[in-house]
Design an enzyme around this catalytic site. Structure first.
Site, PDB file in Angstrom:
ATOM      1  CE1 TYR A 127      -1.618  22.009 -10.059  1.00 44.89           C
ATOM      2  CE2 TYR A 127      -1.959  24.139  -9.038  1.00 44.89           C
ATOM      3  CZ  TYR A 127      -2.438  22.893  -9.392  1.00 44.89           C
ATOM      4  OH  TYR A 127      -3.718  22.542  -9.092  1.00 44.89           O
ATOM      5  CE  LYS A 138      -3.874   9.859  -0.336  1.00 45.71           C
ATOM      6  NZ  LYS A 138      -5.143   9.416   0.255  1.00 45.71           N
ATOM      7  CG  ASP A 158      -8.047  10.709   1.447  1.00 46.12           C
ATOM      8  OD1 ASP A 158      -7.328  11.309   2.277  1.00 46.12           O
ATOM      9  OD2 ASP A 158      -7.988   9.480   1.287  1.00 46.12           O
ATOM     10  CG  ASP A 186      -6.128  24.822  -7.776  1.00 43.79           C
ATOM     11  OD1 ASP A 186      -7.069  25.626  -7.677  1.00 43.79           O
ATOM     12  OD2 ASP A 186      -5.622  24.511  -8.868  1.00 43.79           O
ATOM     13  CG  ASP A 197     -12.095  26.425  -6.462  1.00 43.95           C
ATOM     14  OD1 ASP A 197     -11.583  27.496  -6.047  1.00 43.95           O
ATOM     15  OD2 ASP A 197     -12.210  26.162  -7.668  1.00 43.95           O
TER      16      ASP A 197
END
Ligand code: NAD
Length: 365
Positions: A148, A199, A231, A255, A259
């Site tokens: 970001y 990752k 993943d 992020d 959620d």
């Protein structure tokens, strides 16, 4: 902090913001005032303008006076900002800028989001009760680095007139080290497990992430460290969320995973969060939900996420864990009594409004 005989005094910056913010903040202040004498605490609450309310009063979503108030407080308690009436403003003048300005202005690099399935609310989840029963995890997300913020970023003209969108995922060693420490320290106060999510099978930035997390781990011999690729982590959080204690991850992965964690509980009105900076700096404590303009001013809001954010403030910001536990226990008690606001109501429960939930909490304390 004062001696053990006199009360420990804390100055709290209170930012009620917009929508349901003032209603849920009022309940939260009353709860803090009620527990203060029991734990020899003395709170001074100083209100500041943020979000749409600040735009209306000053033209600025985060006036300098508000940031100054926050910087000179022991902790910041924020409700929520935003609403349709400010949606047509240019992005840089919108209420949400207050959140970004607070994070940057206070140097908040760690976001902590617990997701706990309270036994009374197992049915609120969309997952099967046997999958979510007993879930109690904490997502520690890096907040100010990663893709970001990495440079270069932008939309550039490329070959043959075709544009190219670019973002850069980058982490420095100190950025990784400091967020890893937050996760390890949180785990020390919980069940002593950190799962670092990256990752590293594809991304070099994740390889450095994993290398640094492994290097920090020996400083916390009481904490067990595991690793998952993002993943697989997403799958495991839905398949068997009970396996997690603390999940440590970067900005983008956090992020998304935070959620998922929120949805495990199924009740947005119950979820608190904390944003922390370097040790000794001022933390920001706020519910995960927004300003819920659809129910604002109707005494329908669930104040518990805000109240639990105040408990996080006591635990992570002010190092007052006993007072935090008292608030969390009171929340469990009112739920056990069957008190429910509309968002978490189910048949057979006692439907209450925001104010009545607050009164029930005070009685439970
Ligand atoms: P929201 O979280 O405000 O509301 C989503 C739904 O959940 C609504 O139906 C709402 O009534 C309900 N809800 C939320 N909190 C509740 C509570 N405490 N009790 C009962 N029900 C609750 O999200 P949204 O509708 O997407 O956004 C509304 C505004 O809030 C927008 O302006 C958005 O930009 C802003 N927002 C702010 C923050 C923040 O301040 N951190 C976060 C998210 C959204």
């Amino acid at each position: 902090m004062d001696t053990t005989d006199s009360p420990r005094s804390y100055r709290i910056a209170v930012l009620p913001g917009d929508g349901i913010g003032p209603e849920i903040m009022q309940v939260t202040r009353a709860v803090l005032e009620a527990i203060a004498p029991k734990f020899q605490l003395d709170f001074t609450f100083v209100e500041g303008l943020a979000g749409g309310a600040a735009i209306d009063a000053t033209g600025d979503p985060l006036p300098a006076a508000t940031l100054d108030l926050c910087r000179h407080s022991d902790a910041v308690l924020l409700a929520a900002v935003g609403g349709e009436q400010w949606d047509s403003l240019p992005a840089r003048q919108r209420p949400e800028q207050a959140l970004l300005g607070l994070r940057a202005g206070l140097g908040l690099f760690a976001n902590l989001r617990p997701a706990q399935i309270l036994p009374q609310l197992v049915d609120a989840s969309t997952l099967k009760p046997e999958v979510v029963e007993g879930v109690d995890l904490l997502v520690v997300r890096e907040l100010t680095g990663g893709i970001y913020f990495g440079q270069p970023k932008g939309i550039f003209s490329g070959e043959a007139g075709q544009r190219r969108g670019v973002n850069t995922m980058a982490y420095t060693e100190p950025e990784i080290d400091r967020i890893a420490r937050v996760a390890f320290e949180a785990a020390q106060h919980r069940r002593g497990q950190v799962c670092s999510v990256d990752k590293a099978n594809v991304l070099e930035v994740s390889q450095l992430w994993r290398e640094r997390v492994l290097a920090i781990a020996p400083q916390y011999p009481d904490v067990t460290l595991t690793h998952l690729y993002v993943d697989n982590a997403a799958m495991q959080m839905i398949r068997n969320p009970k396996q997690f204690d603390v999940i440590l991850t970067g900005n983008l992965f956090g992020d998304i995973l935070s959620d998922i964690a929120a949805m495990l509980t199924g009740s947005i009105g119950m979820l608190p969060s904390a944003s922390l900076g370097a040790p000794g700096s001022v933390g920001l404590f706020e519910p995960v939900h927004g300003s819920a303009p659809d129910i604002a001013g109707k005494d329908l809001a669930n104040p518990l996420a805000q109240v639990l954010s105040a408990a996080m403030m006591l635990r992570y910001g002010l190092q007052e864990p006993a007072a935090a536990t008292a608030i969390e226990t009171a929340v469990l008690r009112v739920l056990a009594l069957g008190k429910r606001t509309g968002d978490i109501w189910s048949a057979g429960c006692d439907r209450v409004g925001c104010q009545a939930m607050g009164e029930a909490l005070l009685a439970a304390l």
